[in-house]
Design an enzyme around this catalytic site. Structure first.
Site, short mmCIF file in Angstrom:
data_model
loop_
_atom_site.label_atom_id
_atom_site.label_comp_id
_atom_site.label_asym_id
_atom_site.label_seq_id
_atom_site.Cartn_x
_atom_site.Cartn_y
_atom_site.Cartn_z
CB SER A 128 -0.85 -0.15 1.29
OG SER A 128 -1.93 0.89 0.92
CG ASP A 143 -2.66 4.16 -1.85
OD1 ASP A 143 -3.42 3.82 -2.68
OD2 ASP A 143 -2.60 3.45 -0.76
CG ASP A 168 -6.08 1.21 -1.25
OD1 ASP A 168 -5.32 2.06 -1.22
OD2 ASP A 168 -6.19 0.35 -0.25
MG MG Z 1 -3.47 1.48 -0.33
#
Ligand code: MG
Length: 445
Positions: A96, A238, A242
């Site tokens: 992430s 990012d 998401d």
């Molecule tokens: Mg993310």
């Protein structure tokens, strides 16, 4: 201590803890948990993506899974493909917003969202106990590529918005994809919506051009570009695309809390219905629901994407998400999705016929304070009890720590499940009141 293993996924550092052995064993654990079947695998653009994915896929295959490899795709794109391909589950290789030396592994259920904590725990328990179900050669299945994710995702998003109205405005958008997985599909989406795109950090190389978390301090380049180009809006994704942060037409970073609020403002008007968000998210969305009236209301959940997704399904919500820029549009997919968020914000701009800074001015305004404290686990219960006594006539929610709502603000007190720390979040109309509310709680520590 560079291995983070919790019910929200596994993250580690390449060259230290995120090794092919770990990835293969997590693949074995997840494949054994599913008992075989089709598994969709996507990865973000990190330089270590191929290495981690190949080991993971090896483990999945050894447990009898049929694997579909999507290549470099977003987390919401992977989740969408789990449903489209009727898979038994999905895996995203991503850390992430962590810097590039990190990578991670995140599982998805057949519904395309993060497994609920009890199920995630069973997968981790299986990994730790090495309870792997290895299949014999006759049961080994194939690996097949599928390169249609971006196209399918973009089509799914454009099916949910008024493309005509957005196209008519020919918005100039600056998109910062941080060289993550969201650049290719993100640009495809914006162009399909008739936008003129100035694309920063567009190459999915995984060499992040700035610290990848979409916070104000990391997005000064985006803010400058919006000002220089006189653009209508700036968007920052990012690395796994998401989350979305928004910069207004004056080049001002308006804060991640606004991403969900702007999308809720649009959805409450277009498709009135309930919304779901976690207990740490701004009260803006409650004010917007109250102003919209009718079926619009807000369901609050424990912190964690899986909780929000389940509440969305259980209550038939039209929108949901988290205050970190994570918007879930359930008609597209049940995970946070920067594509859906961009499309809804553009539709809001098109319908309201006002610049973004004017729309933001009309929205409820709050100050939020977030604090983090060391806290010995044995002391948690007594502290929470003292906090509860502090509530007075406030409304108490104990689904996840304690949240107390007073007319002039709220606090959310949350001991971490994974570290000896506690978080205190306070929000009020002005900073002084937010400070006072937070101080009231932290003085009880
Ligand atoms: Mg993310």
């Amino acid at each position: 201590m560079s291995l983070m293993m919790s019910v929200s996924g596994v993250r580690g550092i390449i060259g230290e803890t995120m090794t092919p052995v770990l990835a293969a064993e997590l693949g074995l654990a997840f494949g054994s948990h599913l008992g075989g079947g089709k598994v969709v695998v996507g990865r973000d653009s990190r330089p270590s993506g191929t290495m981690v994915q190949r080991a993971l896929v090896s483990g999945l295959m050894a447990a009898g899974c049929d694997v579909v490899e999507l290549g470099i795709v977003t987390t919401p794109g992977t989740a969408l493909m789990v449903g489209r391909l009727g898979a038994a589950g999905g895996v995203v290789v991503t850390a992430s917003h962590n810097p590039k030396q990190w990578n991670g592994i995140k599982f998805l259920t057949p519904q395309g969202y993060a497994p609920p904590p009890d199920e995630a725990q069973r997968i981790l328990d299986r990994y730790r106990a090495k309870q792997f179900k290895l299949v014999r050669v006759e049961q080994l299945r194939a690996v097949a590529p599928d390169d249609s994710t971006h196209e399918q995702h973009v089509s799914a998003v454009t099916a949910q918005v008024n493309v005509e109205a957005i196209r008519k405005r020919s918005f100039h958008v600056v998109l910062d994809s941080v060289n993550g997985a969201g650049g290719v599909g993100g640009r495809m989406l914006l162009e399909r919506l008739g936008c003129r795109v100035t694309h920063l950090n567009a190459e999915p190389t995984g060499h992040f051009a700035h610290t990848p978390e979409p916070l104000a301090e990391n997005l000064t380049g985006l803010c400058d570009a919006v000002r220089q180009h006189g653009a209508d809006v700036g968007f920052a994704q990012d690395p796994d695309a998401d989350r979305l942060a928004v910069v207004d037409n004056t080049g001002r970073y308006i804060g991640e809390e606004f991403t969900l609020a702007l999308c809720a403002l649009r959805m409450f008007s277009r498709k009135p219905g309930p919304a779901a968000t976690n207990l740490s998210t701004s009260r803006m969305i409650d004010d917007l629901a109250a102003a919209a009236g009718g079926a619009c209301r807000v369901i609050r959940t424990s912190v964690g994407e899986a909780h929000v997704a389940r509440a969305i399904v259980a209550n038939g919500c039209v929108v949901g998400g988290e205050g970190n820029g994570g918007v879930i549009l359930p008609d597209v997919v049940l995970v946070r999705d920067s594509f859906a968020a961009m499309a809804i914000v553009l539709e809001l701009l098109a319908i309201e016929s006002k610049p973004l800074n004017r729309i933001v001015e009309t929205m409820p305004r709050y100050s939020m304070i977030k604090q983090k404290f060391d806290l010995d686990p044995p002391k948690v219960a007594a502290w929470l009890e003292r906090v509860r006594r502090e509530a007075g006539d406030g409304r108490i929610d104990t689904a996840d720590g304690i949240r107390i709502d007073w007319p002039d603000g709220w606090v959310h007190v949350r001991p971490s499940n994974t570290e000896p720390i506690a978080r205190v979040i306070a929000e009020a109309r002005d900073e002084a009141t937010a400070q006072r509310l937070a101080g009231r709680i932290t003085s009880l520590l």
